[in-house]
Design a protein around this motif. Structure first.
Motif, short mmCIF file in Angstrom:
data_model
loop_
_atom_site.label_atom_id
_atom_site.label_comp_id
_atom_site.label_asym_id
_atom_site.label_seq_id
_atom_site.Cartn_x
_atom_site.Cartn_y
_atom_site.Cartn_z
N GLU B 55 0.76 -1.31 0.11
CA GLU B 55 0.02 0.03 0.01
C GLU B 55 0.91 0.99 0.01
O GLU B 55 1.86 1.33 0.60
CB GLU B 55 -0.89 0.10 1.29
N VAL B 58 -1.30 6.99 -0.26
CA VAL B 58 -2.72 7.17 -0.76
C VAL B 58 -3.03 6.05 -1.66
O VAL B 58 -2.14 5.22 -2.05
CB VAL B 58 -2.97 8.51 -1.63
N ARG B 59 -4.51 5.65 -1.92
CA ARG B 59 -4.75 4.52 -2.71
C ARG B 59 -5.45 4.98 -3.74
O ARG B 59 -6.34 5.91 -3.59
CB ARG B 59 -5.62 3.57 -1.80
N ASP B 61 -8.22 4.07 -6.53
CA ASP B 61 -9.38 3.32 -6.41
C ASP B 61 -9.95 3.04 -7.98
O ASP B 61 -9.37 3.58 -8.91
CB ASP B 61 -10.78 3.72 -5.64
N ASN B 63 -11.90 4.02 -9.81
CA ASN B 63 -12.60 5.21 -10.37
C ASN B 63 -11.41 6.02 -10.98
O ASN B 63 -11.47 7.06 -11.60
CB ASN B 63 -13.61 5.90 -9.90
N ASP B 65 -9.90 7.68 -8.65
CA ASP B 65 -9.91 8.61 -7.57
C ASP B 65 -8.85 8.10 -6.20
O ASP B 65 -8.45 6.98 -6.03
CB ASP B 65 -11.39 8.70 -6.95
N ILE B 66 -8.43 9.30 -5.58
CA ILE B 66 -7.42 9.30 -4.63
C ILE B 66 -8.00 9.06 -3.35
O ILE B 66 -9.00 10.03 -2.78
CB ILE B 66 -6.50 10.42 -4.61
N LYS B 67 -7.86 7.97 -2.63
CA LYS B 67 -8.60 7.50 -1.41
C LYS B 67 -7.30 7.61 -0.29
O LYS B 67 -6.17 7.23 -0.65
CB LYS B 67 -9.08 6.23 -1.56
N PRO B 68 -7.66 7.44 0.81
CA PRO B 68 -6.64 7.36 2.06
C PRO B 68 -6.02 6.00 1.85
O PRO B 68 -6.75 5.01 1.84
CB PRO B 68 -7.71 7.70 3.41
N GLY B 69 -4.78 5.99 2.10
CA GLY B 69 -4.06 4.65 2.07
C GLY B 69 -3.61 4.59 3.57
O GLY B 69 -4.30 4.63 4.54
N ASN B 72 -4.20 8.52 6.92
CA ASN B 72 -5.43 8.76 7.02
C ASN B 72 -5.96 10.08 6.49
O ASN B 72 -7.05 9.90 5.84
CB ASN B 72 -5.76 8.80 8.68
N ASP B 484 -12.52 -5.37 -1.77
CA ASP B 484 -13.85 -5.41 -1.52
C ASP B 484 -14.58 -6.49 -2.23
O ASP B 484 -15.85 -6.32 -2.74
CB ASP B 484 -14.32 -3.92 -2.16
#
Lengths: 293, 496
Positions: B55, B58-59, B61, B63, B65-69, B72, B484
């Protein structure tokens, strides 16, 4: 004379002969006429199953498979013909030279030629063809050279073997005493006497060359698109056999039939041309044929 | 007979398993050369380990999009030069060593070091300083504002590794992700098991096996025989309809970041003439290519930009398929009688098929195209390195790679000051609206200049057993994140 010979020939030869001639006619015909243009891409007509209009169906670009087979067979025959020709033109003189030097006392040239021959011969032929096309690039021309090269030792060995025995014959001795040179003897006396052998071998090599061309095209090293090639048709059909099996079946069977025809013809030719083998033929066969005719 | 027998065994096992399946068998066409995403460039590495084993801060996804990795949350200073990351606490690597800010500093310093073998060193180039305030607060300062920095550190090349295990990651990857590496049988399979100590929500799948299946024909039979639960990117688009017709499978065609283009050597005559390139652009029939080469499973593009991106502009109408116009451009360029060109094609089947179609389409305006099929090594040497080519077809799989047009030495041979200025402005801007407008301008510029023939955005061909949920639809980056993914409990599955 030829017709009589043909009538007397074994059934396998007749079958092989007719299959081979059919291919040659189809291939020659493709120069002036094919049912459809092999280059014409028309997606609206893709994956038509074999039937009226398209006897062998159409492929993933909507091209007529019968037309592609005709042109593909032409390419395969042309490549094989030239390749076997190369093998004969280089291989036969090498073999004759080798035999001539050995029979007249020299060993060195014979040893060099034959060990070099063994080297080429020992190399898996298709692997060598792949190597050549990988170095010089894919294409029909390089496929011809590659297949031609592995045909050289076959003909060199065959003609050397045939010639060695002949050099012991009295009429050759006579020719030598008369002052004829090695080259002249080889050309005037040896070559005509091993011609039968060479013709039979050429037919066999021809069918091997057809398979080699198809294999090279299958791995993408033979005839380049958009020129049709039986091997590449087979390759491209792989992922489509679940819904369009004719894409693989037709070119596959086309290769099988052509090779089968050539082999049958080659076997038959050997029976006809090789007097030693003919004498061994059971008399019953001939007798039976006489009865039926 | 043996196949019948296996199917029988399989159906028995399906009937007896009452609850939902918790193991997943994934088909992969290309085996990764190693499993270390920070030193290998191969997309196949990320397809296996990204988000699963490793990881980043950031992650990204499904789409894009930048998600917290591992971070936080984060704050970006108003000048766009400083990033303050707050790291997740209680995280540990698979070998038990705890994760903190030191690991972030170690990973980034290693990636940007002089002798680093990271395939995307440019990600780390703008970094000026890395300051640790406490074990869970870290500040990264840049030399200049870089709007794409956050996205870039979400890529597989910027994942966080431990100094203790970094040297063994190629064969024994140790990360912080929801799955632990278990076993790799080269040429056959890679096995992962669930990381029961995962710091985030535990994924539903307890074990994941990647099966390497190179041959498209075997891919089909493996799916049909039930040996594989999913092919995230099925290798043969022509077979997708067979799965679509079968109620026990689901097919989802999404998009990848792969712009498939007819790359054109802009330095070589006659392609240095924009009129010739415009003529070619008009001669190209995208609809026929997408139908003929991809069996309808791709989306047309008019420039070098992914249709899934919010800044995408549809430029497919700029040079519509129009042979009259194409021929007019050819005459204007002085090539009314056409010319001969070579088309060097790499091995993938999409390139070979598209190549035949392109040759056919260009022949209609008098361009005789000679196809030369070659292996990757030859292609890279002749086309990519030495610009010894006229035309080629390839899919550019890197996400957000329009900036390659600003490099005059890249194999397109496109040296345009205006375009280079646009990319320079993008790189130095911190205003999102301005950046968005600039990206649109950049797309228009290369489309106007018809630098290359823009053909289609490569599809992602997802195939899976009915009831499998949570698989990615698109490939904004090359990754199969299984956090998921789960099997729905379903009676219908038992009866097939």
């Amino acid at each position: 004379m030829i017709i009589q010979l043909f009538k007397k020939s074994p059934l396998s030869f007749k079958i092989g002969f007719f299959i081979s001639i059919a291919y040659v006619i189809a291939a020659l015909l493709s120069f002036i006429w094919t049912p459809y243009d092999v280059m014409a891409i028309n997606l609206e007509k893709r994956f038509i199953a074999p039937g009226i209009g398209h006897i062998f169906g159409t492929d993933h670009f909507g091209r007529d498979i019968l037309s592609m087979i005709m042109v593909g067979a032409r390419n395969a025959i042309a490549v094989s013909l030239v390749a076997v020709g190369i093998g004969m033109i280089i291989g036969v003189p090498l073999g004759l030279w080798s035999a001539a030097t050995r029979s007249t006392g020299g060993r060195v040239i014979d040893e060099i030629l034959m060990r070099g021959n063994d080297l080429v011969f020992a190399f898996p032929s298709l692997l060598m063809a792949i190597m050549i096309t990988a170095v010089f690039g894919p294409g029909a021309m390089n496929a011809i050279i590659a297949i031609g090269i592995f045909n050289i030792p076959v003909f060199a060995r065959m003609s050397r073997g045939g010639a060695l025995g002949l050099w012991e014959k009295e009429y050759i001795m006579a020719a030598r005493v008369a002052g004829k040179g090695k080259a002249k003897i080889s050309y005037e006396h040896i070559l005509p006497n091993i011609m039968n052998l060479l013709i039979v071998q050429a037919t066999i090599q021809f069918s091997i060359a057809i398979i080699a061309e198809a294999s090279l095209s299958y791995v993408g090293l033979g005839t380049q698109p958009p020129n049709p090639s039986l091997g590449r048709m087979l390759f491209e059909a792989q992922t489509m056999i679940f819904f369009a099996p004719w894409l693989a079946l037709v070119p596959g069977l086309a290769i099988v039939m052509l090779v089968l025809g050539l082999n049958l013809m080659g076997d038959g030719l050997r029976d006809i041309l090789d007097p030693k083998l003919r004498r061994k033929e059971p008399d019953g066969v001939e007798a039976k044929q006489n009865v039926s005719s | 007979m043996r196949r019948l027998f296996t199917i029988f065994i399989l159906s028995v096992s399906l009937i007896t398993s009452a609850s939902a399946q918790t193991t997943l068998k994934v088909g992969l066409q290309l085996e990764p050369p190693n499993l270390d995403p920070i030193s290998g460039a191969a997309a196949a590495i990320d397809e296996v380990v990204y988000g699963n084993v490793f990881e980043g801060l950031v992650r990204i996804d499904e789409n894009g999009d930048i998600k917290p990795g591992l971070a936080n949350f984060w704050q970006i200073s108003t000048d766009g030069k400083s990033y303050l990351f707050n790291l997740a606490e209680g995280v540990s690597f698979h070998d038990g060593s705890p994760f903190d800010a030191e690991d972030v500093r170690f990973s980034f310093n290693r990636a940007r070091a002089q002798n680093s073998t990271n395939a995307k060193k440019y990600i780390f180039e703008p970094i000026a300083n890395i300051d640790i305030f406490d074990p869970y607060t870290i500040m990264i300062s840049l030399n200049q504002a870089r709007p794409d920095f956050l996205f870039n550190i979400g890529l597989g090349d910027a994942v966080i590794v431990s100094s203790k295990s970094v040297d063994k990651n190629a064969s024994q990857p140790i990360g912080t992700g929801p799955y632990k590496f278990k076993k790799w049988v080269r040429g056959d399979r890679i096995e992962f098991e669930r990381n029961e100590n995962y710091w985030g929500a535990l994924p539903k799948m307890e074990a994941i096996t990647f099966k390497i299946i190179t041959d498209p024909l075997s891919a089909y039979t493996a799916m049909k025989a039930g040996d594989i639960d999913t092919f995230p990117n099925y290798p043969a688009p022509e077979n997708l309809f067979l799965f679509n017709n079968d109620p026990s499978y689901e097919v989802e065609v999404g998009l990848t970041a792969g712009e498939t283009i007819l790359s054109t050597n802009n330095k070589r005559a006659p392609f240095d003439n924009i009129l010739v390139r415009k003529a070619m652009a008009h001669a190209i029939n995208r609809k026929e290519i997408i139908e003929g080469a991809m069996f309808g499973n791709a989306e047309p593009i008019g420039s070098h930009f992914a249709p899934t991106h919010p800044d995408y502009v549809d430029l497919t109408g700029l040079y519509p398929h129009d042979l009259t116009k194409a021929k007019a451009f050819m005459r204007e360029a002085g090539y009314g009688d056409g010319f001969t060109a070579s088309l060097k094609l790499p091995p993938p089947i999409y390139a070979r098929r598209t190549g035949e179609l392109i040759a056919h389409q260009l022949s209609k305006i008098g361009i005789k195209v000679n196809i030369e099929n070659m292996e990757w090594a030859q292609w890279i040497d002749q086309v990519l390195r030495n610009l010894n080519y006229d035309l080629t077809i390839v899919s550019h799989v890197e996400p957000m790679d329009i900036n390659i047009y600003a490099n005059p030495n890249y194999y397109f041979g496109y040296d345009n000051k205006e375009f280079q200025a646009i990319i320079k402005k993008i790189d130095s801007s911190s205003n999102p609206e301005e950046i968005s407008a600039l990206y649109k301008e950049a797309q228009r510029k290369i489309a106007d200049d018809a630098v290359n023939g823009y053909l289609f955005q490569m599809g992602k061909f997802g195939v899976w057993k009915k009831g499998l949920k949570g698989m990615w639809r698109n490939y904004p980056i090359r990754s199969n994140d299984f956090r998921d993914v789960y099997f729905e409990e379903q009676e219908g599955l038992m009866n097939d």
